[in-house]
Each structure stands twice: as structure tokens, then as C-alpha cells.
Write a protein that holds these residues in place. Sequence first.
Motif, PDB file in Angstrom:
ATOM      1  N   GLY A 140       0.779  -1.234   0.000  1.00 55.36           N
ATOM      2  CA  GLY A 140       0.000   0.000   0.000  1.00 55.36           C
ATOM      3  C   GLY A 140       0.810   1.282   0.000  1.00 55.36           C
ATOM      4  N   ILE A 141       2.122   1.187   0.249  1.00 55.92           N
ATOM      5  CA  ILE A 141       2.932   2.405   0.428  1.00 55.92           C
ATOM      6  C   ILE A 141       2.922   3.317  -0.787  1.00 55.92           C
ATOM      7  N   PRO A 142       3.263   2.838  -2.001  1.00 56.91           N
ATOM      8  CA  PRO A 142       3.339   3.779  -3.134  1.00 56.91           C
ATOM      9  C   PRO A 142       1.998   4.425  -3.474  1.00 56.91           C
ATOM     10  N   VAL A 143       0.918   3.646  -3.444  1.00 50.97           N
ATOM     11  CA  VAL A 143      -0.391   4.187  -3.813  1.00 50.97           C
ATOM     12  C   VAL A 143      -0.873   5.193  -2.783  1.00 50.97           C
ATOM     13  N   GLN A 144      -0.800   4.831  -1.499  1.00 51.04           N
ATOM     14  CA  GLN A 144      -1.336   5.711  -0.456  1.00 51.04           C
ATOM     15  C   GLN A 144      -0.459   6.937  -0.241  1.00 51.04           C
ATOM     16  N   ALA A 145       0.860   6.789  -0.386  1.00 47.36           N
ATOM     17  CA  ALA A 145       1.740   7.962  -0.301  1.00 47.36           C
ATOM     18  C   ALA A 145       1.452   8.903  -1.469  1.00 47.36           C
ATOM     19  N   GLY A 146       1.225   8.332  -2.656  1.00 42.92           N
ATOM     20  CA  GLY A 146       0.884   9.139  -3.825  1.00 42.92           C
ATOM     21  C   GLY A 146      -0.456   9.841  -3.655  1.00 42.92           C
ATOM     22  N   GLN A 147      -1.413   9.154  -3.053  1.00 38.46           N
ATOM     23  CA  GLN A 147      -2.722   9.751  -2.830  1.00 38.46           C
ATOM     24  C   GLN A 147      -2.631  10.915  -1.831  1.00 38.46           C
ATOM     25  N   THR A 148      -1.807  10.748  -0.787  1.00 38.55           N
ATOM     26  CA  THR A 148      -1.598  11.826   0.183  1.00 38.55           C
ATOM     27  C   THR A 148      -0.959  13.036  -0.484  1.00 38.55           C
ATOM     28  N   LEU A 149       0.069  12.788  -1.299  1.00 37.42           N
ATOM     29  CA  LEU A 149       0.743  13.874  -2.016  1.00 37.42           C
ATOM     30  C   LEU A 149      -0.227  14.603  -2.940  1.00 37.42           C
ATOM     31  N   GLN A 150      -1.102  13.833  -3.582  1.00 38.91           N
ATOM     32  CA  GLN A 150      -2.079  14.424  -4.504  1.00 38.91           C
ATOM     33  C   GLN A 150      -3.058  15.334  -3.757  1.00 38.91           C
ATOM     34  N   VAL A 151      -3.513  14.904  -2.575  1.00 34.89           N
ATOM     35  CA  VAL A 151      -4.455  15.708  -1.786  1.00 34.89           C
ATOM     36  C   VAL A 151      -3.800  16.993  -1.308  1.00 34.89           C
ATOM     37  N   PHE A 152      -2.572  16.897  -0.792  1.00 32.44           N
ATOM     38  CA  PHE A 152      -1.924  18.076  -0.212  1.00 32.44           C
ATOM     39  C   PHE A 152      -1.220  18.941  -1.265  1.00 32.44           C
ATOM     40  N   SER A 153      -1.335  18.553  -2.527  1.00 39.04           N
ATOM     41  CA  SER A 153      -0.877  19.428  -3.608  1.00 39.04           C
ATOM     42  C   SER A 153      -1.963  20.419  -3.998  1.00 39.04           C
TER      43      SER A 153
END
Length: 316
Positions: free
Chosen positions: A148-161
Amino acid sequence: MHSEENVSTVVQFVLLGFSDLPNLQGFLFGVFSIIYIVVLIGNSLIVIITRLDPALHKPMYFFLAHFSILEICYVSVTLPRMLVSLWTQDRSISLLGCATQLCFFLVLGATECFLLAVMSYDRYVAICNPLHYPLVCLQLVAASWITGIPVQAGQTLQVFSLPFCASNVINHFFCDIRPVLKLACGETFTNELMIFVAAVMFVSAPFLLILVSYSKIISTVLKLPSATSRAKAFSTCSSHLTVVLLFFGSAIITYFRPEASHSAETDKVLSLFYTIVTPTFNPIIYSLRNKDVILHIFSELAFFSICNKISSGVYF
């Protein structure tokens, strides 16, 4: 479209938590403090017991130990921060702190979904294909932690961008993805789509695997000749199935019900189940439903009791 003056550079958020219950802040602090201590002690005991007793060096207890470690990490993402807010009444959290909390929450949540699925597969292999038991435990656990690390880290980055609007108040007790996304300006359709895709990947798919595993387990168990064998087989699955229903039931209701039916208060209550209630009841459920763990606990208690009596001179 928001005008430029309606958009501000948010440097911190405010977590409302349970501020709508001003007279219960001290009581809630006491209750959640006890819960956190129970989670830490109970799950730590399971890890220690499964490591110390050679009789528990089996795949089922290997997964259980990792699940207990995960529960300690999972509850530690949200509960200590909530306790600080209840004690100090300071509900602010920095942008980086919020992003970090959300990322760990999503990653560990995905890990829990996968690990529960792996544990159900473990029971399926043990009961339906015992000749292929034990499993490749280390690889399955590693995959559960890492996937889950790459997908969820990417999703977090997308939200806080995203840019955030003037309001920085999150009506929740931790930085969950939907309450944070509500404060974002501009188009959030892509983010909503990503939430749905991630929910299907990390909630629906593991839950479907669990259902398939248990359908095969039930089919196999019902064919066993004796009632004793059937009862023993079901008892090895009942504790895991209870945790699955608690965790997935509340998570599925939270993330898959229509947006129109969402309310902040309902989301808080449901979130309590999969962030706090499940980690709290995990050691209780597995201990009460597992004779091997109970026997080890009582044997350890008896051993320490005898040692104390010897040291105090009772037997001399």
C-alpha cells in the motif's frame, strides 16, 4: 471558481474532534487513555507470548504477532494526538503533521486489510489444503506491509498538492482523507476517483478474498465426519472472523456509502470502530477464543506465582 482572495495559504489545520462535548473532555481523556494502555499492553503481550512459547511458533501465530504490532502502530497514528488535544484543548495540527498522519493512516489501513486477507488465506490452507501447510509467511507479511505504500503515499501527495480555501477546520478527530478534501479549492473529481479506486483495491479486493476463503473453509468443514472436528475447525476461525467483521464492516460503511448520506458525526463514530475499537478488542478476542494462548497465559501466571513464593520463602 473561487476568487483569489477566497484562497489562503494554509499552514495549519484545526481538528474539532469532540469539541462539541465540552463538559466531557476530561472524561473522554480518561477513557481514551485507558483504551490506549489496553491496546499497548494487550497487543504487546500477544507479540511476547507468540515469540516465547515454542508451541506457538506456527504460521497462524506468526501472522497474529504481526497483526498485533500493526494494531499498536495503527492506533498510535491517531490516538496520542487526540489525547493531547483533549488534555491541552489545543486542536491545531501543522500542514506537514496532518499530511504525515494521513499518509501513515492510509498505509497502515491498507496493510491491515491485506494482513486480514492473508490470515484468512492461512486458515483456508490449514483447513482445506493441510498438505501445503505451512505457508511462505515472511513473503506474505512483507507484501502486506509494503504493497500500500506507493499508492497511499501518492494519494496523500495528490491531496496536499491542492490549494485550500479560507477554512482550515477539519470536523474530525484526525486527518482523514474525506474531511481534509472538503477544505480543498478547485476541482477534486480526480481525488474522489482515486479514493474510490484505492477503496476498491485495499478494502473491497481483500474483503472479497476473505469471503472466498471462508466460503471454501465452511464448505470443507461441513464435510468433516465428526461434530468435534467441525467445532474445532470453526473455533480456529471465529476470532479472526470477528475482527474482520468489526474492521471491514465499519470501513465499508464509511467509504462506500453515498456522499449525500455522509455526516461528520456519523463518520466520527464509524471511524472509532476501525481505528480504536478493533485494536482494543483484538487481544481480547484472540485470547478468549484461543485455547493455546489462554493456556500459555495461565502457565506463565502460575510460573511467576511460584517464583514469587520461592523468593519470599514460602516453600522453605
